[in-house]
Design an enzyme around this catalytic site. Structure first.
Site, PDB file in Angstrom:
ATOM      1  N   ARG A 119       9.672  -7.023 -14.384  1.00 23.54           N
ATOM      2  CA  ARG A 119       8.777  -7.726 -13.466  1.00 23.54           C
ATOM      3  C   ARG A 119       9.352  -7.684 -12.040  1.00 23.54           C
ATOM      4  O   ARG A 119      10.482  -8.125 -11.800  1.00 23.54           O
ATOM      5  CB  ARG A 119       8.651  -9.175 -13.930  1.00 23.54           C
ATOM      6  CG  ARG A 119       7.639  -9.958 -13.161  1.00 23.54           C
ATOM      7  CD  ARG A 119       7.413 -11.311 -13.829  1.00 23.54           C
ATOM      8  NE  ARG A 119       6.305 -11.987 -13.188  1.00 23.54           N
ATOM      9  CZ  ARG A 119       5.794 -13.133 -13.627  1.00 23.54           C
ATOM     10  NH1 ARG A 119       6.290 -13.706 -14.708  1.00 23.54           N
ATOM     11  NH2 ARG A 119       4.785 -13.688 -13.000  1.00 23.54           N
ATOM     12  N   ALA A 120       8.541  -7.198 -11.099  1.00 22.65           N
ATOM     13  CA  ALA A 120       9.045  -6.945  -9.746  1.00 22.65           C
ATOM     14  C   ALA A 120       9.451  -8.240  -9.047  1.00 22.65           C
ATOM     15  O   ALA A 120      10.512  -8.331  -8.432  1.00 22.65           O
ATOM     16  CB  ALA A 120       7.985  -6.214  -8.936  1.00 22.65           C
ATOM     17  N   HIS A 138       9.694  -0.645  -4.149  1.00 20.05           N
ATOM     18  CA  HIS A 138       9.050  -1.912  -4.526  1.00 20.05           C
ATOM     19  C   HIS A 138       9.964  -3.079  -4.193  1.00 20.05           C
ATOM     20  O   HIS A 138      11.039  -3.220  -4.765  1.00 20.05           O
ATOM     21  CB  HIS A 138       8.723  -1.903  -6.020  1.00 20.05           C
ATOM     22  CG  HIS A 138       7.579  -2.800  -6.401  1.00 20.05           C
ATOM     23  ND1 HIS A 138       7.519  -4.130  -6.034  1.00 20.05           N
ATOM     24  CD2 HIS A 138       6.439  -2.554  -7.103  1.00 20.05           C
ATOM     25  CE1 HIS A 138       6.391  -4.654  -6.517  1.00 20.05           C
ATOM     26  NE2 HIS A 138       5.715  -3.721  -7.161  1.00 20.05           N
ATOM     27  N   TYR A 157       4.724  -7.495  -0.189  1.00 23.61           N
ATOM     28  CA  TYR A 157       4.564  -6.226  -0.916  1.00 23.61           C
ATOM     29  C   TYR A 157       3.884  -5.176  -0.024  1.00 23.61           C
ATOM     30  O   TYR A 157       4.340  -4.041   0.098  1.00 23.61           O
ATOM     31  CB  TYR A 157       3.712  -6.423  -2.179  1.00 23.61           C
ATOM     32  CG  TYR A 157       4.432  -7.005  -3.382  1.00 23.61           C
ATOM     33  CD1 TYR A 157       5.659  -7.647  -3.266  1.00 23.61           C
ATOM     34  CD2 TYR A 157       3.869  -6.919  -4.652  1.00 23.61           C
ATOM     35  CE1 TYR A 157       6.309  -8.182  -4.381  1.00 23.61           C
ATOM     36  CE2 TYR A 157       4.507  -7.451  -5.772  1.00 23.61           C
ATOM     37  CZ  TYR A 157       5.731  -8.080  -5.632  1.00 23.61           C
ATOM     38  OH  TYR A 157       6.352  -8.607  -6.740  1.00 23.61           O
ATOM     39  N   HIS A 200       0.774  -0.106  -4.407  1.00 17.48           N
ATOM     40  CA  HIS A 200      -0.301  -0.864  -3.766  1.00 17.48           C
ATOM     41  C   HIS A 200      -1.043   0.030  -2.787  1.00 17.48           C
ATOM     42  O   HIS A 200      -1.275  -0.336  -1.636  1.00 17.48           O
ATOM     43  CB  HIS A 200       0.267  -2.119  -3.075  1.00 17.48           C
ATOM     44  CG  HIS A 200       1.366  -2.768  -3.872  1.00 17.48           C
ATOM     45  ND1 HIS A 200       2.669  -2.743  -3.502  1.00 17.48           N
ATOM     46  CD2 HIS A 200       1.331  -3.409  -5.075  1.00 17.48           C
ATOM     47  CE1 HIS A 200       3.415  -3.339  -4.429  1.00 17.48           C
ATOM     48  NE2 HIS A 200       2.623  -3.752  -5.388  1.00 17.48           N
ATOM     49  N   GLU A 249      -1.025  -1.904 -12.087  1.00 16.27           N
ATOM     50  CA  GLU A 249      -0.153  -3.093 -12.046  1.00 16.27           C
ATOM     51  C   GLU A 249      -0.865  -4.251 -12.746  1.00 16.27           C
ATOM     52  O   GLU A 249      -0.962  -5.358 -12.225  1.00 16.27           O
ATOM     53  CB  GLU A 249       0.226  -3.461 -10.594  1.00 16.27           C
ATOM     54  CG  GLU A 249       1.492  -4.310 -10.525  1.00 16.27           C
ATOM     55  CD  GLU A 249       2.016  -4.571  -9.108  1.00 16.27           C
ATOM     56  OE1 GLU A 249       1.352  -4.199  -8.137  1.00 16.27           O
ATOM     57  OE2 GLU A 249       3.114  -5.160  -8.995  1.00 16.27           O
TER      58      GLU A 249
END
Lengths: 342, 342
Positions: free
Chosen positions: A71-72, A178, A194, A223, A284
């Site tokens: 998980r970022a 990221h 982000y 993104h 995502e």
């Protein structure tokens, strides 16, 4: 075959978060520091967390394989020191590995690195190599701002980062650029930090000769590339003023954008402006935006619908976006699939 | 009538830059500090700097009036202290005022504020009021990050900023949210910092109830809103998760986007996604991107061409974007125009 290049284990069993809370508490009260071995999550618990979430959605939406990383927002490299991040990254990567072993047809790993603010990136190489060698991971996530919104590291074009790039090239793995949680009150994590990081990373590459030093280095900017495709004219014009080669030559052999753009007009722009060879399918899913768009009746992050509906794409284009480009950008994934006859 | 809401005096005579260099040198060697009165620029020099640049382009492109403020990248609020910024802002605003007096049909001023990192915003009120009262300025530029890329100020939604908002409401002037030069090596000024600030500002508003406290406060977010329109689905989805009212209600009575997006697909997206009442014509001409786009043969920043060509817009929409919205968002401009029978 549909490969989603951007999935995080956002649905890990709660025991993981509890372990992390104890680790963080241990920074001020060492007695609370847990051992890595204190974390116990059974295969059944892992299986359930995936089957009821990502895998269910993948089946509903018709995607086959997800490149899966920790998980970022939980990487939180700003917390503690290198050792804090090293233990945490090792635990998180191992869980993604176990998921990839439980569901080998559907998940393959990408590594979180044990970055820590101000600590030289070569400290991450051992974990990187362990994940590639022992876990069969096919890529890494590289955080350009381990400070979490204070941006104290040198730009990605700086030699500071070169030891990581040398290993990426050696092992033929790309990095998704990221960031993690913002601890700067100015930046909302998923709504500002982000996207800003995506734009920032692209511009750091644009103003440098990084890819002259590393012609085979590959970055995936997630993104949908932040603000970049929307401002593609601005970036072409800036490149012109800076007298770089045209962007196609200067950056697009090395930089790729994912499709985590959560509405049709955004995907339409992305696929119209950016060459189709540089666009990789991603959702995502079960990430920043989990709701259902009242304008469509479908999940915002169900990006396949937008790509299927993008009027300028041919079927051949879609095959590239869904599969071909990912196999080219992630050569170790391609090899692993080929070995399984896929 | 075509109103360009985003112009900076990027072409001021070199004497201005020389004066600023002496002011900066004076920070370490006070003997070099110039007096404000040391700056001598004749009306002829001002006239020439405008006639051969902005005004020529305005005539070529068919725009009538520009809301004109000091050069954004030169504001450099991070340099020196409040007094440094106060003298510098006063000089720069006066030059824009003189331009507006020399070309009253074509230019009206917007103020740079004497912001300084960590200094309370109410210190800017005197300059704000001087510009409105004595110079007839119709708006201000508000820098959400006077540190220049280190983002140390509270978010725009914080009460820290309220004294400025109270004055904006009192005088019925909007703020363009515009950062200045980045002195953080991570952020290229015009390629990353500007766009990031736009996205950041929007998200700061989204996560707050700022416009409940100030129902008539108006922000213009430049550069087409940074990454926001491209990711409109993401922002709608984030608003939904945060349980705010829909964006139209929550933000679009108070937030407007300019059209400084330098290619056709970007303007197509902007005008398709954002309600036409929230889009204001702007070019920021002779700014960040001054070249000619080889794909079109026209200047990247000739944004009128894109708006004229945007297929989804009606003539009535274009009238709003070119004139009506600006007169609504800048009521003092509307009053000044009406007083001149325009």
């Amino acid at each position: 075959m549909i490969i989603d290049c951007h999935g995080h284990y956002t649905t890990a069993p709660k025991a993981l978060e509890d372990w992390r809370s104890r680790q963080v508490a241990g920074l001020t009260d060492p007695a609370q520091t847990p051992q890595a071995s204190d974390l116990k999550i059974s295969d059944d618990a892992l299986r359930e967390s995936i089957e009821t979430n990502q895998l269910r959605r993948m089946k509903e939406r018709g995607s086959d394989l997800t490149i899966f990383s920790p998980r970022a927002s939980f990487m939180a490299h700003h917390i503690g020191d290198f050792q804090t991040s090293a233990t945490w990254a090792s635990i998180c990567n191992e869980l993604c590995y176990r998921v990839s072993q439980l569901f080998p047809d559907h998940f393959v790993g990408a590594a979180m690195l044990p970055q820590s603010p101000g600590v030289r990136p070569e400290t991450c190489i051992a974990e990187l190599e362990r994940c590639v060698r022992d876990y069969g991971f096919v890529g890494i996530n590289l955080n350009p701002d381990p400070s979490g919104g204070h941006w104290k590291e040198p730009p990605l074009s700086d030699r500071w980062w070169y030891p990581i790039y040398e290993k990426m090239v050696e092992h033929d793995i790309p990095a998704m650029i990221h960031v993690s949680t913002s601890c700067n009150a100015c930046f909302h994590t998923t709504g500002a930090h982000y996207l800003n990081a995506d734009t920032t990373a692209f511009m750091q590459c644009l103003t440098s000769n990084l890819f002259r030093d590393f012609p085979t280095l590959k970055f995936v900017i997630p993104h949908g590339g932040g603000a970049v495709p929307y401002h593609w004219g601005r970036f072409r014009g800036l490149a012109q003023e800076l007298k770089t080669p045209p962007l196609k030559e200067h950056l697009l052999r090395n930089i790729f954008f994912d499709t985590c753009v959560y509405h049709q007009p955004g995907i339409d722009l992305l696929t119209k402006v950016i060459p189709v060879d540089n666009v990789l399918f991603a959702s995502e899913m079960i990430g920043a935006v989990r709701g259902i768009d009242p304008e469509t009746g479908f999940h915002y992050d169900d990006t396949r619908r937008y790509i299927d509906a993008a009027a300028t794409l041919t079927d051949a284009d879609r095959r590239k976006i869904y599969e071909g480009n990912a196999r080219r950008v992630y050569p170790r994934l391609d090899a692993a699939l080929a070995a399984r006859g896929r």
